[in-house]
Design an enzyme around this catalytic site. Structure first.
Site, short mmCIF file in Angstrom:
data_model
loop_
_atom_site.label_atom_id
_atom_site.label_comp_id
_atom_site.label_asym_id
_atom_site.label_seq_id
_atom_site.Cartn_x
_atom_site.Cartn_y
_atom_site.Cartn_z
N LYS A 201 -6.23 123.53 76.69
CA LYS A 201 -5.37 122.78 75.59
C LYS A 201 -6.18 122.22 74.42
CE LYS A 201 -1.17 122.76 78.05
NZ LYS A 201 -0.34 121.89 79.11
N ARG A 236 -2.50 124.29 86.81
CA ARG A 236 -1.73 125.40 86.00
C ARG A 236 -3.10 125.83 85.05
NH1 ARG A 236 0.57 126.47 81.24
NH2 ARG A 236 2.32 127.95 81.34
#
Ligand code: HH2
Length: 252
Positions: A201, A236
């Site tokens: 991210k 994840r």
């Protein structure tokens, strides 16, 4: 117990890190099987990007993308369906998915009905606008209170497996993400198993001198290790093999 690893499988043209790579169903299934070989405990299949600014997708298109992939993978591995739509969730659980990864944190009645697990993720706003001006007085307190309320509602509705996820990057600045990670134990202490999705991210890029999205493995591993050491029961990630190895060492 070792922190579980959920591998990301985005069957989309526009996901922020793997968009367009697995849009073809056969390619998606092959990649899913690769994630299984690499040790994924769960494969998270998604047909709509939720990256900041992403355009919404119609339910029939989302189903066209994910259903063949779920049908092929479900006999081989636990499959979660990453969706915000009731119709997609129902059809995916029907096709063999057994975990509903719900970034809208609202679809627990569908999980209850299907006897599936449910992930409640926190998001401020929605993907089209969420990164415009995220604001909290106390990000950890507000996210935790929201997730506990959702988890209790789901349990009361009959969901027997409930996960909570602070939603790294969903209506959060880099500072908000870091606060949530720094104080992850407070969320874990609420008593619900915690899932963290930080892989590749943008805050990882921002904190490493602007590394591009395909060059964030080391930062992503650092966050996964940190999360596991501070109470996350599942992470994840896109890079399954490397993360599985890291999780083994954290557990040991
Ligand atoms: N992050 C993304 C998507 N789904 N689900 C949970 N539970 N937690 C997360 O942090 C999370 C999630 C965004 O990442 P990705 O799937 O790689 O990209 P995109 O949304 O662009 O498909």
């Amino acid at each position: 117990m070792s922190t579980l690893v959920m591998g990301v499988l985005n069957v989309t043209p526009d996901s922020f890190s793997d968009g367009g790579r697995w849009l073809d169903p056969d390619a998606a299934v092959q990649h899913g099987l690769e994630l299984v070989r690499e040790g994924a405990d769960v494969v998270d299949v998604g047909g709509e990007s939720t990256r900041p600014g992403a355009e919404p997708v119609a339910a029939d298109e989302e189903l066209r993308r994910v259903l063949p992939v779920i049908t092929a993978l479900a006999p081989r591995v636990r499959v979660s369906i990453d969706t915000r739509k009731r119709a997609v969730a129902e059809a995916a659980l029907d096709a063999g998915a057994s975990l509903l990864n719900d970034v809208s944190a609202s679809l627990f009645p569908v999980a209850a009905q299907a006897g599936a697990g449910w992930v409640a993720m926190h998001m401020q706003g929605d993907p089209t606008t969420m990164q415009a001006a995220p604001r909290y007085d106390d990000v950890v307190g507000e996210v935790t209170a929201f997730l506990v309320e959702r988890a209790e509602a789901a349990a009361a509705a009959g969901v027997t497996e409930v996960w909570v996820d602070p939603g790294i990057g969903f209506g959060k600045t880099a500072a908000h993400n870091l606060s949530l990670l720094r104080r992850l134990r407070e969320l874990a202490a609420a008593g619900w198993p915690v899932l963290v999705g930080a892989s590749r991210k943008s805050f990882i890029g921002a904190l490493t001198g602007g590394r591009p999205v395909d060059d964030r493995l080391e930062g992503s591993l650092a966050v996964a290790v940190w999360a596991a050491a501070h109470g996350a029961a599942m992470v994840r990630v896109h890079d399954v093999a490397a993360t599985v190895q890291a999780m083994r060492l954290v557990a040991a």
